[in-house]
Design an enzyme around this catalytic site. Structure first.
Site, PDB file in Angstrom:
ATOM      1  N   HIS A 236       3.570 -12.952  -8.778  1.00  0.00           N
ATOM      2  CA  HIS A 236       4.934 -12.862  -9.301  1.00  0.00           C
ATOM      3  C   HIS A 236       4.891 -13.242 -10.779  1.00  0.00           C
ATOM      4  CE1 HIS A 236       6.955 -13.116  -5.212  1.00  0.00           C
ATOM      5  NE2 HIS A 236       5.767 -13.620  -4.926  1.00  0.00           N
TER       6      HIS A 236
ATOM      7  N   THR B  66       5.017 -13.588   2.255  1.00  0.00           N
ATOM      8  CA  THR B  66       5.706 -12.734   3.230  1.00  0.00           C
ATOM      9  C   THR B  66       5.132 -11.317   3.265  1.00  0.00           C
ATOM     10  OG1 THR B  66       7.410 -12.141   1.623  1.00  0.00           O
ATOM     11  CG2 THR B  66       7.871 -14.025   3.057  1.00  0.00           C
TER      12      THR B  66
ATOM     13  N   CYS C 203       0.844  -1.206   0.000  1.00  0.00           N
ATOM     14  CA  CYS C 203       0.000   0.000   0.000  1.00  0.00           C
ATOM     15  C   CYS C 203       0.876   1.250   0.000  1.00  0.00           C
ATOM     16  CB  CYS C 203      -0.950  -0.001   1.196  1.00  0.00           C
ATOM     17  SG  CYS C 203      -2.373  -1.098   1.001  1.00  0.00           S
TER      18      CYS C 203
ATOM     19  N   HIS D  61      -0.301  -8.430   1.070  1.00  0.00           N
ATOM     20  CA  HIS D  61      -1.100  -7.671   0.104  1.00  0.00           C
ATOM     21  C   HIS D  61      -1.043  -8.528  -1.156  1.00  0.00           C
ATOM     22  CE1 HIS D  61      -2.275  -3.580  -1.774  1.00  0.00           C
ATOM     23  NE2 HIS D  61      -2.193  -4.441  -2.797  1.00  0.00           N
TER      24      HIS D  61
ATOM     25  N   HIS E 254      -0.528 -10.433  -4.368  1.00  0.00           N
ATOM     26  CA  HIS E 254       0.381 -10.129  -5.471  1.00  0.00           C
ATOM     27  C   HIS E 254       0.665 -11.376  -6.282  1.00  0.00           C
ATOM     28  CE1 HIS E 254       2.809 -11.132  -1.910  1.00  0.00           C
ATOM     29  NE2 HIS E 254       3.645 -11.724  -2.743  1.00  0.00           N
TER      30      HIS E 254
ATOM     31  N   ASP F  75      10.454  -6.747  -8.660  1.00  0.00           N
ATOM     32  CA  ASP F  75      10.734  -7.285  -7.331  1.00  0.00           C
ATOM     33  C   ASP F  75      12.123  -6.822  -6.883  1.00  0.00           C
ATOM     34  OD1 ASP F  75       9.508  -9.972  -5.633  1.00  0.00           O
ATOM     35  OD2 ASP F  75      11.576  -9.346  -5.208  1.00  0.00           O
TER      36      ASP F  75
ATOM     37  N   GLY G 238       4.032 -19.576   1.750  1.00  0.00           N
ATOM     38  CA  GLY G 238       5.268 -18.790   1.700  1.00  0.00           C
ATOM     39  C   GLY G 238       5.045 -17.312   1.485  1.00  0.00           C
TER      40      GLY G 238
HETATM   41  P1  5GP Z   1       5.868 -13.319  -1.228  1.00  0.00           P
HETATM   42  O1  5GP Z   1       6.980 -14.056  -0.552  1.00  0.00           O
HETATM   43  O2  5GP Z   1       4.961 -12.635  -0.233  1.00  0.00           O
HETATM   44  O3  5GP Z   1       5.115 -14.144  -2.238  1.00  0.00           O
HETATM   45  O4  5GP Z   1       6.569 -12.210  -2.107  1.00  0.00           O
HETATM   46  C1  5GP Z   1       6.914 -10.962  -1.610  1.00  0.00           C
HETATM   47  C2  5GP Z   1       7.926 -10.379  -2.589  1.00  0.00           C
HETATM   48  O5  5GP Z   1       8.050  -9.002  -2.308  1.00  0.00           O
HETATM   49  C3  5GP Z   1       9.325 -10.989  -2.474  1.00  0.00           C
HETATM   50  O6  5GP Z   1       9.692 -11.582  -3.727  1.00  0.00           O
HETATM   51  C4  5GP Z   1      10.202  -9.810  -2.111  1.00  0.00           C
HETATM   52  O7  5GP Z   1      11.469  -9.839  -2.733  1.00  0.00           O
HETATM   53  C5  5GP Z   1       9.373  -8.618  -2.555  1.00  0.00           C
HETATM   54  N1  5GP Z   1       9.621  -7.402  -1.787  1.00  0.00           N
HETATM   55  C6  5GP Z   1       9.697  -7.291  -0.429  1.00  0.00           C
HETATM   56  N2  5GP Z   1       9.896  -6.014  -0.086  1.00  0.00           N
HETATM   57  C7  5GP Z   1       9.934  -5.293  -1.244  1.00  0.00           C
HETATM   58  C8  5GP Z   1      10.111  -3.905  -1.528  1.00  0.00           C
HETATM   59  O8  5GP Z   1      10.264  -3.048  -0.641  1.00  0.00           O
HETATM   60  N3  5GP Z   1      10.097  -3.543  -2.846  1.00  0.00           N
HETATM   61  C9  5GP Z   1       9.928  -4.452  -3.838  1.00  0.00           C
HETATM   62  N4  5GP Z   1       9.938  -3.970  -5.099  1.00  0.00           N
HETATM   63  N5  5GP Z   1       9.747  -5.763  -3.610  1.00  0.00           N
HETATM   64  C10 5GP Z   1       9.749  -6.175  -2.326  1.00  0.00           C
HETATM   65 ZN    ZN Z   2      -1.821  -3.301   1.200  1.00  0.00          ZN
END
Ligand code: 5GP
Ligand code: ZN
Length: 114
Positions: A102, A95, A7, A98, A100, A30, A93
């Site tokens: 990939h 982290t 956000c 919000h 998203h 990312d 997995g």
């Molecule tokens: P998840 O593990 O939740 O599926 O993916 C979260 C993704 O957000 C990870 O691939 C991580 O590298 C990316 N990420 C975390 N913090 C930031 C940030 O501040 N900026 C960007 N552009 N990506 C982020």
């Molecule tokens: Zn959010």
């Protein structure tokens, strides 16, 4: 959601390398790419994860899927292909809580999904 990282990115409070944006969708690189192309595609409202999708916010999810082919073209992966991954919750997995997707591409990703 004031304390949500994505956000804050939508609000411009945290910088990001923007790839695509419209009324519903934001796509940005990312910060820790695991493939030559690694873009995160997010709804521009706070939806925590796939368990949080409902009749009111489903438009944002369909708009994400409508935008995918455009984002793939921008990232130059439309022709060779790519993988879309959406993690949900602890075992998935996730982290950042919000929703998203990939978008991974730019090389052959292999046949493993775990
Ligand atoms: P998840 O593990 O939740 O599926 O993916 C979260 C993704 O957000 C990870 O691939 C991580 O590298 C990316 N990420 C975390 N913090 C930031 C940030 O501040 N900026 C960007 N552009 N990506 C982020
Ligand atoms: Zn959010």
């Amino acid at each position: 959601m004031e304390d949500c990282l994505f956000c804050k990115i939508i609000a411009g409070k945290i910088p990001s390398k923007k790839v695509f944006e419209n009324e519903y969708v934001l796509a940005f690189e990312d910060i820790e790419p695991v493939a030559p192309v690694h873009v995160l595609i997010i709804p521009k409202v706070h939806i925590s994860d796939t368990n949080d999708i409902n009749d009111e916010n489903i438009i944002y999810v369909s708009e994400i899927y409508k935008a995918v082919k455009e984002i793939a073209k921008i990232c130059n992966v439309a022709e060779d292909g790519y993988r879309l991954i959406c993690n949900c919750g602890k075992n998935g997995g996730q982290t950042v809580h919000h929703l998203h997707f990939h978008m991974l591409g730019g090389r052959e990703l292999g046949d493993k999904i775990v």
